[in-house]
Design a protein around this motif. Structure first.
Motif, PDB file in Angstrom:
ATOM      1  N   ALA A  82       0.737  -1.020   0.024  1.00 31.10           N
ATOM      2  CA  ALA A  82       0.157   0.025   0.320  1.00 31.10           C
ATOM      3  C   ALA A  82       0.611   1.695   0.293  1.00 31.10           C
ATOM      4  CB  ALA A  82      -0.958   0.361   1.148  1.00 31.10           C
ATOM      5  N   GLN A  83       2.329   1.615   0.728  1.00 30.47           N
ATOM      6  CA  GLN A  83       2.855   2.149   1.004  1.00 30.47           C
ATOM      7  C   GLN A  83       3.795   2.626  -0.572  1.00 30.47           C
ATOM      8  OE1 GLN A  83       5.242   1.498   3.792  1.00 30.47           O
ATOM      9  NE2 GLN A  83       3.955   2.584   5.965  1.00 30.47           N
ATOM     10  N   ARG A  84       4.211   1.503  -1.326  1.00 28.97           N
ATOM     11  CA  ARG A  84       4.377   2.093  -2.406  1.00 28.97           C
ATOM     12  C   ARG A  84       3.137   2.441  -3.577  1.00 28.97           C
ATOM     13  NH1 ARG A  84       7.932  -2.734  -6.172  1.00 28.97           N
ATOM     14  NH2 ARG A  84       9.057  -3.037  -3.987  1.00 28.97           N
ATOM     15  N   LEU A  85       1.991   1.923  -3.165  1.00 30.82           N
ATOM     16  CA  LEU A  85       1.348   2.327  -4.461  1.00 30.82           C
ATOM     17  C   LEU A  85       0.602   4.042  -4.213  1.00 30.82           C
ATOM     18  CD1 LEU A  85      -1.558  -0.631  -4.032  1.00 30.82           C
ATOM     19  CD2 LEU A  85       0.169   0.533  -5.972  1.00 30.82           C
ATOM     20  N   ALA A  86       0.399   3.834  -2.231  1.00 32.48           N
ATOM     21  CA  ALA A  86       0.732   5.305  -2.362  1.00 32.48           C
ATOM     22  C   ALA A  86       1.998   6.671  -3.230  1.00 32.48           C
ATOM     23  CB  ALA A  86       0.570   5.849  -0.973  1.00 32.48           C
ATOM     24  N   ALA A  87       3.145   5.825  -2.522  1.00 31.64           N
ATOM     25  CA  ALA A  87       4.316   6.151  -3.529  1.00 31.64           C
ATOM     26  C   ALA A  87       4.407   6.724  -5.293  1.00 31.64           C
ATOM     27  CB  ALA A  87       5.459   5.472  -3.535  1.00 31.64           C
ATOM     28  N   HIS A  88       3.120   6.789  -5.647  1.00 29.62           N
ATOM     29  CA  HIS A  88       3.188   6.154  -7.365  1.00 29.62           C
ATOM     30  C   HIS A  88       1.706   6.945  -7.551  1.00 29.62           C
ATOM     31  CE1 HIS A  88       6.309   3.060  -8.509  1.00 29.62           C
ATOM     32  NE2 HIS A  88       6.398   3.318  -7.662  1.00 29.62           N
ATOM     33  N   ALA A  89       1.162   7.497  -6.563  1.00 25.73           N
ATOM     34  CA  ALA A  89       0.084   7.831  -6.420  1.00 25.73           C
ATOM     35  C   ALA A  89      -0.236   9.943  -6.527  1.00 25.73           C
ATOM     36  CB  ALA A  89      -1.018   7.545  -5.292  1.00 25.73           C
ATOM     37  N   ASP A  90      -1.665   9.852  -7.188  1.00 27.91           N
ATOM     38  CA  ASP A  90      -1.890  11.151  -6.616  1.00 27.91           C
ATOM     39  C   ASP A  90      -3.015  12.113  -5.874  1.00 27.91           C
ATOM     40  OD1 ASP A  90      -0.836  12.676  -9.538  1.00 27.91           O
ATOM     41  OD2 ASP A  90      -1.873  10.912 -10.248  1.00 27.91           O
ATOM     42  N   ARG A 113       4.246  13.221   4.397  1.00 29.10           N
ATOM     43  CA  ARG A 113       6.106  13.797   5.044  1.00 29.10           C
ATOM     44  C   ARG A 113       6.330  12.826   4.314  1.00 29.10           C
ATOM     45  NH1 ARG A 113       5.479  12.815  10.309  1.00 29.10           N
ATOM     46  NH2 ARG A 113       5.657  10.700  10.279  1.00 29.10           N
ATOM     47  N   ALA A 114       6.027  11.652   3.076  1.00 31.97           N
ATOM     48  CA  ALA A 114       7.424  10.676   2.420  1.00 31.97           C
ATOM     49  C   ALA A 114       6.999  11.622   0.434  1.00 31.97           C
ATOM     50  CB  ALA A 114       7.205   9.516   2.479  1.00 31.97           C
ATOM     51  N   HIS A 115       5.645  11.632   0.498  1.00 34.95           N
ATOM     52  CA  HIS A 115       4.992  12.621  -0.903  1.00 34.95           C
ATOM     53  C   HIS A 115       4.422  13.555  -0.538  1.00 34.95           C
ATOM     54  CE1 HIS A 115       5.843   8.282  -1.045  1.00 34.95           C
ATOM     55  NE2 HIS A 115       5.687   7.529  -0.681  1.00 34.95           N
ATOM     56  N   PRO A 116       5.091  14.557  -1.115  1.00 32.94           N
ATOM     57  CA  PRO A 116       4.233  15.864  -0.446  1.00 32.94           C
ATOM     58  C   PRO A 116       3.169  16.566  -1.022  1.00 32.94           C
ATOM     59  CG  PRO A 116       6.791  16.684   0.259  1.00 32.94           C
ATOM     60  CD  PRO A 116       6.318  15.208  -0.460  1.00 32.94           C
ATOM     61  N   ARG A 117       3.096  15.847  -2.342  1.00 31.80           N
ATOM     62  CA  ARG A 117       2.689  16.742  -3.554  1.00 31.80           C
ATOM     63  C   ARG A 117       1.082  15.541  -3.857  1.00 31.80           C
ATOM     64  NH1 ARG A 117       3.349  19.380  -7.586  1.00 31.80           N
ATOM     65  NH2 ARG A 117       2.416  18.103  -9.802  1.00 31.80           N
ATOM     66  N   ARG A 186      -2.486  22.433  -5.488  1.00 34.51           N
ATOM     67  CA  ARG A 186      -1.220  21.412  -5.866  1.00 34.51           C
ATOM     68  C   ARG A 186      -0.407  21.425  -6.674  1.00 34.51           C
ATOM     69  NH1 ARG A 186      -1.002  15.619  -7.316  1.00 34.51           N
ATOM     70  NH2 ARG A 186      -1.419  16.389  -8.907  1.00 34.51           N
ATOM     71  N   ASP A 187      -1.366  22.009  -8.215  1.00 38.01           N
ATOM     72  CA  ASP A 187      -0.376  22.493  -9.035  1.00 38.01           C
ATOM     73  C   ASP A 187      -0.187  23.170  -9.525  1.00 38.01           C
ATOM     74  OD1 ASP A 187      -0.858  19.760 -10.099  1.00 38.01           O
ATOM     75  OD2 ASP A 187      -2.776  20.114 -11.291  1.00 38.01           O
ATOM     76  N   ALA A 188      -0.633  24.496  -8.881  1.00 40.71           N
ATOM     77  CA  ALA A 188      -0.321  26.086  -9.114  1.00 40.71           C
ATOM     78  C   ALA A 188       1.242  25.848  -7.481  1.00 40.71           C
ATOM     79  CB  ALA A 188      -1.555  26.109  -8.570  1.00 40.71           C
ATOM     80  N   GLN A 189       0.992  25.553  -6.905  1.00 43.77           N
ATOM     81  CA  GLN A 189       1.748  25.436  -5.555  1.00 43.77           C
ATOM     82  C   GLN A 189       3.013  24.506  -4.688  1.00 43.77           C
ATOM     83  OE1 GLN A 189      -0.688  26.592  -2.176  1.00 43.77           O
ATOM     84  NE2 GLN A 189      -1.636  28.470  -3.088  1.00 43.77           N
ATOM     85  N   GLY A 190       3.088  22.836  -5.696  1.00 38.63           N
ATOM     86  CA  GLY A 190       3.425  22.295  -5.534  1.00 38.63           C
ATOM     87  C   GLY A 190       3.497  21.284  -4.312  1.00 38.63           C
ATOM     88  N   GLN A 191       2.299  21.594  -3.166  1.00 43.58           N
ATOM     89  CA  GLN A 191       1.976  21.037  -2.907  1.00 43.58           C
ATOM     90  C   GLN A 191       0.917  20.544  -2.655  1.00 43.58           C
ATOM     91  OE1 GLN A 191       4.767  21.327  -0.429  1.00 43.58           O
ATOM     92  NE2 GLN A 191       3.722  20.365   1.565  1.00 43.58           N
ATOM     93  N   GLY A 192       0.704  19.037  -2.129  1.00 46.82           N
ATOM     94  CA  GLY A 192      -0.385  18.985  -2.154  1.00 46.82           C
ATOM     95  C   GLY A 192      -0.934  18.926  -0.179  1.00 46.82           C
ATOM     96  N   GLY A 193      -1.350  18.396   0.845  1.00 49.59           N
ATOM     97  CA  GLY A 193      -2.389  18.206   2.273  1.00 49.59           C
ATOM     98  C   GLY A 193      -3.312  17.264   2.190  1.00 49.59           C
TER      99      GLY A 193
END
Length: 402
Positions: A82-90, A113-117, A186-193
């Motif tokens: 699941a963590q690997r899937l999240a690493a490739h996810a939007d 923390r691992a995937h800020p976008r 995110r696309d405008a500022q580079g940060q997810g949440g």
């Protein structure tokens, strides 16, 4: 709109109604949604009758256009997948009770923390914080707890609820809106949440007009059947062979209604001069209108009232809805081909469906139907996939159709 979200990768840890509605909307618009289920399958598969094949019709209605992955999150190896899937996810979306995903190592703080976008959306009954955050809840519980159930039904009758899980569905729509807005940010500022979407807020938002009225005057609303408390006539009334809903409360529609019913005495009655006056004298108004409407059939009154530009509609059954010409024009009853079940019918895509290509094109997945393919895309070798299957991390159901 089927391709609007092409390239968007979504990992879906939700079940039953609200979360699956959200991810279904994203999938309908082209997102690649991976639905993660426990080996026994999500609970929505069991919420029948009726059934379509081995699964509840409800499950098919909320899970089209997704790919299915069976994963045992109680096993560390399953969490690692699941963590690997999240690493490739939007987008990651989950509907566990608050705190469960964090204990599994899949909470929003760790993954962000691992995937800020990453855009991480949590759906819960009451929200992620506050005194009720730990409470579980479903659609009917929130209909009761937010006052919605108190608005529904006839005066003096037992409490009633909307049979369709309206709070679940609206919560799913709100989550979809929130995710799309966050992706734009995110696309405008580079940060997810992290997004906190919950059934309580959705249920209260559904009641915006009723709650606003209470906050304005402090008067508790009472069940009124089909009537709107703020205008009259705006309710269902009996005809010779059924019921008709009409709205003739503003402008010239009340005089035109009186003329169409051949009831000049109603137009002259001082109790009924304005909509607020008719609200104050609703029982007398209803009795007078019903006495005239019972003289003819619903079909007769539909013709007469529509010619007079009176807003009206029959009180329809689903059998009527199925044959409704505008439902057909809007393509709101759709079919999707299932390799084993044949054609499965369900409600269609609700946005601009008459001209949109965002119609169902893939049946709801069987448990783990796409497990192997999804793991291959995430970089797992055939040997690694086989080992996960052998140890039960993917579950026996994942062997169905890889």
């Amino acid at each position: 709109m089927r391709t609007a979200l092409t390239g968007l990768k979504v990992v879906d840890f939700t079940q039953i109604g609200a979360g699956p509605t959200c991810t279904m909307m994203l999938a309908d618009m082209g997102a690649d949604v991976v639905k993660v289920e426990a080996p026994e399958g999500e609970i929505g598969r069991t919420l029948g009758p009726p059934w379509i094949g081995a699964d509840a019709a409800l499950f098919h209605a909320f899970n089209r256009n997704k790919r299915g992955l069976v994963l045992d999150l109680k096993a560390p190896a399953g969490v690692a997948v699941a963590q690997r899937l999240a690493a490739h996810a939007d987008v990651v979306i989950e509907s566990m009770r608050p705190g469960v995903m964090a204990r599994l190592g899949l909470g929003h703080e760790a993954l962000l923390r691992a995937h800020p976008r990453l855009v991480y959306c949590s759906i819960s009954a009451y929200g992620q914080t506050g005194p009720y955050a730990g409470r579980a809840g479903v659609d009917g519980i929130l209909q009761a707890d937010t006052g919605l159930m108190g608005l529904i039904g006839a005066p003096g009758a037992a409490p009633a609820k909307v049979q369709a899980p309206i709070v679940d569905v609206v919560t799913g729509y709100l989550a979809c809106i929130a995710i799309l807005a966050k992706l734009r940010e995110r696309d405008a500022q580079g940060q997810g949440g992290h997004l906190d979407v919950n059934l309580m807020n959705a249920a209260l938002a559904l009641q915006q007009s009723a709650l606003a009225s209470y906050l304005a005057n402090g008067e508790l609303p009472q069940p009124m059947g089909s009537a709107a408390p703020y205008s009259a006539p705006n309710e269902a009334l009996p005809t010779q062979d059924g019921w008709i809903m009409l709205a003739a409360y503003n402008g010239e529609r009340w005089p035109r209604l009186c003329q169409a019913l051949d009831a000049p005495e109603l137009l002259a009655d001082p109790r009924f001069g304005t909509s607020p006056q008719r609200v104050a004298h609703r029982p007398a108004m209803r009795d007078a209108l019903a006495e005239r409407l019972r003289r003819h059939s619903t079909a007769h009154w539909l013709r007469v009232l529509q010619q007079a530009d009176i807003l009206c509609a029959p009180v329809a059954s689903y059998a009527d809805v199925e044959q409704h010409p505008q439902v057909a024009a809007n393509r709101m009853i759709a079919s999707v081909a299932d390799p084993e079940l044949g054609s499965v019918r369900m409600p269609g895509f609700p946005i601009n469906s008459a001209v949109s290509a965002a119609m169902p094109h893939r049946a709801a997945p069987r448990r783990g139907e796409h497990s192997s393919a999804i793991l291959r895309e995430a970089g797992y070798s055939a040997q690694q996939i086989a080992e996960l299957e052998d140890t039960g991390v993917l579950g026996a159901a994942s062997l169905a159709q890889a």
